[in-house]
Design a protein around this motif. Structure first.
Motif, short mmCIF file in Angstrom:
data_model
loop_
_atom_site.label_atom_id
_atom_site.label_comp_id
_atom_site.label_asym_id
_atom_site.label_seq_id
_atom_site.Cartn_x
_atom_site.Cartn_y
_atom_site.Cartn_z
N ALA A 1 -2.91 -71.44 33.98
CA ALA A 1 -1.53 -71.89 33.79
C ALA A 1 -1.18 -71.97 32.30
N PHE A 2 -2.15 -72.27 31.47
CA PHE A 2 -1.93 -72.36 30.03
C PHE A 2 -1.35 -71.05 29.48
N GLU A 3 -1.78 -69.92 30.05
CA GLU A 3 -1.34 -68.61 29.55
C GLU A 3 0.08 -68.26 29.98
N VAL A 4 0.66 -68.96 30.95
CA VAL A 4 2.01 -68.62 31.42
C VAL A 4 3.01 -69.72 31.10
N ALA A 5 2.66 -70.60 30.19
CA ALA A 5 3.54 -71.72 29.85
C ALA A 5 4.91 -71.21 29.40
N GLY A 6 5.96 -71.86 29.90
CA GLY A 6 7.33 -71.54 29.51
C GLY A 6 7.95 -70.35 30.22
N ARG A 7 7.22 -69.72 31.13
CA ARG A 7 7.75 -68.55 31.82
C ARG A 7 8.37 -68.94 33.16
N ARG A 8 9.05 -67.98 33.79
CA ARG A 8 9.65 -68.23 35.09
C ARG A 8 8.59 -68.01 36.16
N ILE A 9 8.28 -69.05 36.91
CA ILE A 9 7.13 -69.05 37.81
C ILE A 9 7.57 -69.24 39.25
N GLY A 10 7.04 -68.43 40.13
CA GLY A 10 7.24 -68.60 41.56
C GLY A 10 5.93 -68.99 42.22
N VAL A 11 6.00 -69.89 43.19
CA VAL A 11 4.85 -70.26 44.00
C VAL A 11 5.22 -69.97 45.44
N ILE A 12 4.39 -69.19 46.14
CA ILE A 12 4.73 -68.77 47.49
C ILE A 12 3.70 -69.27 48.50
N LEU B 1 10.01 -63.36 53.42
CA LEU B 1 10.03 -62.87 52.04
C LEU B 1 9.07 -61.70 51.86
N GLN B 2 9.48 -60.75 51.03
CA GLN B 2 8.62 -59.66 50.60
C GLN B 2 8.60 -59.65 49.07
N LEU B 3 7.47 -59.23 48.50
CA LEU B 3 7.36 -59.10 47.04
C LEU B 3 7.19 -57.63 46.67
N ARG B 4 7.73 -57.27 45.48
CA ARG B 4 7.53 -55.92 44.97
C ARG B 4 7.58 -55.95 43.45
N ARG B 5 7.05 -54.88 42.84
CA ARG B 5 7.06 -54.80 41.39
C ARG B 5 8.47 -54.55 40.89
N ARG C 1 7.77 -57.59 35.88
CA ARG C 1 7.91 -58.84 36.62
C ARG C 1 7.72 -58.57 38.11
N ILE C 2 7.77 -59.64 38.89
CA ILE C 2 7.69 -59.53 40.34
C ILE C 2 9.04 -59.89 40.93
N GLU C 3 9.49 -59.04 41.84
CA GLU C 3 10.78 -59.26 42.49
C GLU C 3 10.57 -59.79 43.90
N ALA C 4 11.18 -60.93 44.19
CA ALA C 4 11.16 -61.48 45.54
C ALA C 4 12.38 -60.98 46.30
N ARG D 1 18.97 -60.50 49.27
CA ARG D 1 19.04 -61.13 47.96
C ARG D 1 17.70 -60.96 47.26
N THR D 2 17.71 -60.97 45.94
CA THR D 2 16.47 -60.84 45.19
C THR D 2 16.41 -61.88 44.08
N ALA D 3 15.20 -62.12 43.61
CA ALA D 3 14.98 -63.02 42.47
C ALA D 3 13.78 -62.49 41.70
N LEU D 4 13.85 -62.59 40.37
CA LEU D 4 12.78 -62.09 39.53
C LEU D 4 11.95 -63.24 38.97
N PHE D 5 10.63 -63.02 38.92
CA PHE D 5 9.71 -64.02 38.37
C PHE D 5 8.76 -63.34 37.39
N ASP D 6 8.44 -64.06 36.32
CA ASP D 6 7.47 -63.53 35.37
C ASP D 6 6.07 -63.53 35.95
N VAL D 7 5.79 -64.50 36.80
CA VAL D 7 4.48 -64.59 37.44
C VAL D 7 4.65 -65.32 38.76
N VAL D 8 3.84 -64.94 39.75
CA VAL D 8 3.87 -65.59 41.06
C VAL D 8 2.46 -66.06 41.41
N TYR D 9 2.38 -67.30 41.89
CA TYR D 9 1.13 -67.87 42.37
C TYR D 9 1.18 -68.01 43.89
#
Length: 301
Positions: A141-152, A202-206, A210-213, A219-227
């Motif tokens: 988590a330290f490496e992704v601080a401040g980014r847009r994060i999705g948890v699925i 939900l489906q995920l794709r590149r 970033r990762i697109e939900a 509808r779609t949403a973009l995330f810098d990282v997804v957990y």
């Protein structure tokens, strides 16, 4: 390698960090050891770990396994690339079988680990390699601080991970595949400032870097990282078949020496804890190896 060669001191099932560390310790105790591993370590997927002591700039999971394997080569530890399919009690301890081989051993260390349940994402493996899809916030988590994060994942299972990530970013969204939590969990998420989106299909794709939900209504949403927080298969079947005590999730119950409820059978690493850390695996391995060495007949020079 067959049972006719006589019983070894220890069989280690699994060639990830936990299993390899146990083998290194036991070999240095001058014990006869064999590692059987099918070559699918979860740790090998880690693109770069920054919390392995001594590696200032981190190292990949694959590199760690290569380095540890080189130590085993120096110690002349026997290794078999296979999957142990059967483990039974035997007059000398245990008998393990795999496709094309069998072995009699005095003790067994299970370091088989877990297999993550992956999200609906055809390119998950490449996304893991690129650091877009991550499974361990405690690790990175330290490496992704401040980014847009999705948890699925199911809301109840994913809530804790989402709240943990709020310690690193203000922009955390829980993509809930199931509404399986009570109002207390929902309230905790709200208090932490985690946005919750109910997304059962939900489906995920590149999406470039970033990762697109993609939601069911397109509808779609973009995330810098997804957990992902979707659970895992605990590979404890060999122990369970022998009657070893385990939790409802399948984690083996062990004592302070990593001993299971089956005499001579030990469990280490991800197989016994949901704190999936390399450092924890190393500690388990050292404790188990010392206990095994002490339990076996003394070996004199």
């Amino acid at each position: 390698m067959t049972a006719g060669a006589g019983p070894l001191d220890c069989l280690i099932v699994g060639g990830g960090p936990a299993g390899l560390m146990a083998a290194i310790y036991l070999a240095r105790f001058r014990r006869r050891v064999c590692v059987v591993d099918k070559g699918a370590s979860r740790a090998a997927l880690i693109p770069r770990s920054h919390n392995v002591p001594g590696f200032v700039h981190g190292l990949s999971g694959a590199e760690l396994i290569v380095r540890m394997s080189a130590q085993l080569d120096e110690l002349a530890v026997a290794r078999v690339e296979a999957e142990v399919t059967t483990l039974q009690r035997h007059e000398h301890g245990f008998q393990a079988e795999w496709n094309g081989g069998a072995l009699e051993v005095a003790t067994v260390v299970l370091a088989c680990g877990i297999v993550d349940t992956h999200p609906p994402f055809d390119q998950w493996r490449a996304a893991v390699a690129d650091g877009l899809l991550r499974y361990c916030p405690v690790c990175d988590a330290f490496e992704v601080a401040g980014r847009r994060i999705g948890v699925i994942g199911p809301l109840g299972r994913a809530a804790g991970k989402a709240i943990f990530m709020r310690g690193y970013s203000r922009d955390v969204t829980l993509l809930a595949t199931e509404r399986d939590a009570d109002e207390t969990a929902v309230s905790r998420l709200d208090e932490a400032g985690v946005e919750v989106v109910f997304a059962p299909d939900l489906q995920l794709r590149r999406g470039h870097d970033r990762i697109e939900a993609v939601f069911v209504d397109d509808r779609t949403a973009l995330f810098d990282v997804v957990y992902p927080a979707m659970g895992a298969e605990v590979r404890s079947g060999l122990a369970v078949s022998l009657g070893a005590e385990h939790t409802a999730e399948g984690y083996l119950r062990v004592d302070d020496h990593q001993r299971t409820s089956v005499d001579g059978l030990y469990g280490i690493g991800d197989l016994v804890t949901d704190l999936h850390q390399i450092s924890v695996a190393f500690g388990h391995a050292a404790v188990a190896a010392c206990a095994i060495h002490s339990s076996l007949p003394r070996r004199l020079a």
